[in-house]
Scaffold this motif. Sequence first.
Motif, short mmCIF file in Angstrom:
data_model
loop_
_atom_site.label_atom_id
_atom_site.label_comp_id
_atom_site.label_asym_id
_atom_site.label_seq_id
_atom_site.Cartn_x
_atom_site.Cartn_y
_atom_site.Cartn_z
N SER A 194 0.84 -1.02 -0.56
CA SER A 194 -0.05 -0.36 -0.07
C SER A 194 0.73 1.53 0.29
O SER A 194 0.84 1.99 -0.63
N GLU A 195 1.83 1.65 0.80
CA GLU A 195 3.11 2.06 0.79
C GLU A 195 4.15 2.16 -0.49
O GLU A 195 4.14 3.67 -0.71
N ILE A 196 3.91 1.71 -1.33
CA ILE A 196 5.16 1.27 -2.08
C ILE A 196 4.04 1.52 -3.53
O ILE A 196 3.85 3.28 -4.30
N PHE A 197 2.55 1.24 -3.40
CA PHE A 197 0.91 2.41 -3.53
C PHE A 197 1.31 4.21 -4.08
O PHE A 197 0.97 4.44 -5.43
N ARG A 198 1.47 4.08 -3.20
CA ARG A 198 1.43 5.58 -3.00
C ARG A 198 2.48 6.40 -2.97
O ARG A 198 2.55 7.36 -3.82
N THR A 199 3.30 5.89 -2.96
CA THR A 199 5.01 6.59 -2.92
C THR A 199 4.84 7.09 -4.84
O THR A 199 4.93 8.33 -5.17
#
Length: 206
Positions: free
Chosen positions: A133-138
């Motif tokens: 999720s955090e990679i997607f957001r980044t």
Amino acid sequence: VTGKVVTLLSTLVVGIFVARYLGPEQYGLMNYVISIVALFTVFATFGTSDIIIRELAKKDLPKDVILGSAFVVRIGLAFICIIAIGVYLFFSNETKETTTMILIYASSIFFSCFEVIRFYFTSIVENEYVVKSEIFRTVVGALIKIMLLLCKAPLVAFVGALAFDFALLASGYILAYQKKVDSIRNWKVDKVFIKKLLTTSFPLLI
């Protein structure tokens, strides 16, 4: 590790370009806006993070009760913080532009409430879904900021993009939870647990 590397590289590279584009004055103003909201965000979390993870790991109550109650607490605190920010802006001498940007970025406080999902995955040692999720957001957030640079967007657009980063992260958490665990619609609220959460976390807030 991969998630941290992607986040650090993206933040560093895109951050350098944004800083050069905005210049010292506007970049400083953007960081001032972030700092003002961050001060109030301390009260929005109310020191509940570690308590929620602990309660989820103990499993004394069903996860739906803990997550639902914790989410309601975070939403309630978020409303209080938004009101507090509004009061601060009313009595301050901020310009109209600065006030607008602070209010835009303050919306991130509401999206941060879905962080309780992250706490659940942490409590069961399944951070894989959190990292994705955090990679997607980044990645998406970086692409948006690059587009703003190419379009020569104003400062307020970059502040909006920063707030949208939190919306992206919240969406990722929700999708991960609903795919791997259950629907958030099954969360329940327990008044006794809410009282316990607030009472226990207050010393941590101090």
